[in-house]
Design an enzyme around this catalytic site. Structure first.
Site, short mmCIF file in Angstrom:
data_model
loop_
_atom_site.label_atom_id
_atom_site.label_comp_id
_atom_site.label_asym_id
_atom_site.label_seq_id
_atom_site.Cartn_x
_atom_site.Cartn_y
_atom_site.Cartn_z
N SER A 143 0.87 -1.18 0.00
CA SER A 143 0.00 0.00 0.00
C SER A 143 0.91 1.23 0.00
CB SER A 143 -0.85 0.00 1.28
OG SER A 143 -1.47 1.25 1.49
N TYR A 156 -2.25 -1.10 10.39
CA TYR A 156 -2.19 -1.24 8.93
C TYR A 156 -0.84 -0.75 8.40
CZ TYR A 156 -3.98 -1.11 4.09
OH TYR A 156 -4.18 -1.31 2.74
P1 NAD Z 1 -11.24 -6.37 -0.27
O1 NAD Z 1 -11.75 -6.18 1.10
O2 NAD Z 1 -12.20 -6.28 -1.41
O3 NAD Z 1 -10.48 -7.77 -0.38
C1 NAD Z 1 -9.78 -8.35 0.68
C2 NAD Z 1 -9.59 -9.83 0.40
O4 NAD Z 1 -8.85 -10.41 1.49
C3 NAD Z 1 -10.90 -10.61 0.28
O5 NAD Z 1 -10.83 -11.46 -0.84
C4 NAD Z 1 -10.95 -11.43 1.55
O6 NAD Z 1 -11.59 -12.70 1.36
C5 NAD Z 1 -9.49 -11.61 1.90
N1 NAD Z 1 -9.31 -11.79 3.34
C6 NAD Z 1 -9.57 -10.91 4.33
N2 NAD Z 1 -9.33 -11.46 5.54
C7 NAD Z 1 -8.89 -12.72 5.31
C8 NAD Z 1 -8.50 -13.79 6.15
N3 NAD Z 1 -8.51 -13.70 7.50
N4 NAD Z 1 -8.15 -14.96 5.58
C9 NAD Z 1 -8.16 -15.08 4.25
N5 NAD Z 1 -8.50 -14.11 3.39
C10 NAD Z 1 -8.89 -12.93 3.92
O7 NAD Z 1 -10.10 -5.27 -0.44
P2 NAD Z 1 -9.03 -4.95 -1.60
O8 NAD Z 1 -8.97 -3.49 -1.74
O9 NAD Z 1 -9.25 -5.76 -2.81
O10 NAD Z 1 -7.70 -5.39 -0.84
C11 NAD Z 1 -6.69 -6.19 -1.43
C12 NAD Z 1 -5.33 -5.73 -0.92
O11 NAD Z 1 -5.05 -4.42 -1.43
C13 NAD Z 1 -5.23 -5.62 0.61
O12 NAD Z 1 -4.01 -6.16 1.05
C14 NAD Z 1 -5.26 -4.12 0.86
O13 NAD Z 1 -4.59 -3.76 2.04
C15 NAD Z 1 -4.54 -3.62 -0.38
N6 NAD Z 1 -4.77 -2.20 -0.68
C16 NAD Z 1 -6.03 -1.75 -1.03
C17 NAD Z 1 -6.20 -0.39 -1.30
C18 NAD Z 1 -7.54 0.17 -1.69
O14 NAD Z 1 -7.68 1.41 -1.73
N7 NAD Z 1 -8.54 -0.64 -2.01
C19 NAD Z 1 -5.12 0.49 -1.21
C20 NAD Z 1 -3.87 -0.01 -0.86
C21 NAD Z 1 -3.71 -1.36 -0.60
#
Ligand code: NAD
Length: 267
Positions: A143, A156
């Site tokens: 991130s 985080y």
């Molecule tokens: P999201 O919430 O849509 O997806 C999260 C995924 O993680 C889901 O598929 C969920 O099933 C899985 N997950 C959560 N807890 C879990 C657990 N205990 N065991 C197994 N699987 C688990 O969110 P996203 O935005 O697609 O996030 C994906 C990655 O991107 C994350 O690591 C997040 O930190 C990172 N990220 C997202 C953003 C943003 O703005 N969306 C920005 C920076 C980084």
């Protein structure tokens, strides 16, 4: 166009959001996909169907809970019994915001477990076999918060800085493996800024409340604070970079933490 025919990618958290779009990009390139996430049977089946439709020759769903590091290692071993894992994407992640003084310890530990410790366990289980084959890709979805801090995000930010650090260690340990021809073993982070998925929804809702519940105004407000492009990223844009990192031509891109953040971390 990156060709992943004959290769297999394990992407954690690939039933939705950024993980699903990374999986879709790799499926389009011909990879078999080990799909993973916390999902009911319907969501898991929908993700597998979408990836088969995109071009994955085979898909299989794994449902391990990554808050348990033992389960994270087991996930890789079980997926590798199905097909050798060429590409590992540690994408699953969780987020909860509160001032440091009010953050419950168990929330801190849970976020560290899912976002960081699980990635340690999956890399430990996957990298030796990649090294034996002379090709491997680990892509860790960190991130902007692996590069800079924000208030109210102590666990985080700690987890994502840790993920960038551990990726650099792994990159160094495996840098000399393989050759230009085999593609080598690389370990990199992608560092997204605001990307429209479920994980940022609570923050959008909280900000929209300051604008009479106007969601678009809430998003605009969040962007104006941090992301100079004033545009969110589409999860498919993260998928496109992840796919490029898998190409043999990227054999010397390792230990990098690449922002997709509209200039956020350039400020
Ligand atoms: P999201 O919430 O849509 O997806 C999260 C995924 O993680 C889901 O598929 C969920 O099933 C899985 N997950 C959560 N807890 C879990 C657990 N205990 N065991 C197994 N699987 C688990 O969110 P996203 O935005 O697609 O996030 C994906 C990655 O991107 C994350 O690591 C997040 O930190 C990172 N990220 C997202 C953003 C943003 O703005 N969306 C920005 C920076 C980084």
């Amino acid at each position: 166009m990156t060709d992943l025919k004959g290769k297999t990618a394990l992407i954690t958290g690939s039933v939705q959001g950024i993980g699903l779009e990374i999986a879709r990009a790799m499926a389009r390139a011909g990879a078999a996909i080990a799909v993973h996430g916390l999902a009911d049977a319907r969501q898991a089946a929908q993700a597998c169907e979408a990836l088969a439709e995109a071009g994955a020759p085979e898909t299989r769903f794994f449902g391990h809970d990554l808050s348990d590091p033992v389960a994270a290692g087991r996930l890789v071993r079980e997926a590798a019994e199905w097909r050798a894992i060429d590409i590992l994407v540690n994408n699953a992640g969780i987020q909860q915001t509160a001032p440091l003084a009010e953050m419950p310890l168990d929330t801190f530990q849970r976020i560290l477990a899912v976002n960081l410790t699980a990635a340690f366990a999956t890399m430990q289980a996957a990298l030796p076999a990649m090294a034996q084959r002379g090709y491997g890709r680990v892509i860790n979805i960190a991130s902007v918060h692996g590069l800079v801090a924000s208030i109210d995000k102590a666990p985080y930010v700690a987890s994502k800085f840790g993920l960038v650090g551990i990726s650099r260690v792994a990159a160094l340990e495996y840098a000399a493996v393989g050759s230009r021809e085999t593609g080598g073993v690389t370990v990199n982070c992608i560092c997204p800024g605001w990307t429209e998925t479920a994980i940022i929804e609570p923050q959008i809702v909280a900000r929209a409340a300051l604008h009479g519940g106007d969601r678009a105004a809430g998003v605009a407000d969040l962007l104006s604070e941090k992301q100079p492009s004033r545009r969110t990223s589409d999860p498919a844009e993260i998928g496109a970079l992840a796919l490029w990192l898998c190409a043999p031509i990227a054999h010397n891109v390792t230990g990098a933490a690449i922002p997709i953040d509209g200039g956020w971390t350039s400020q």
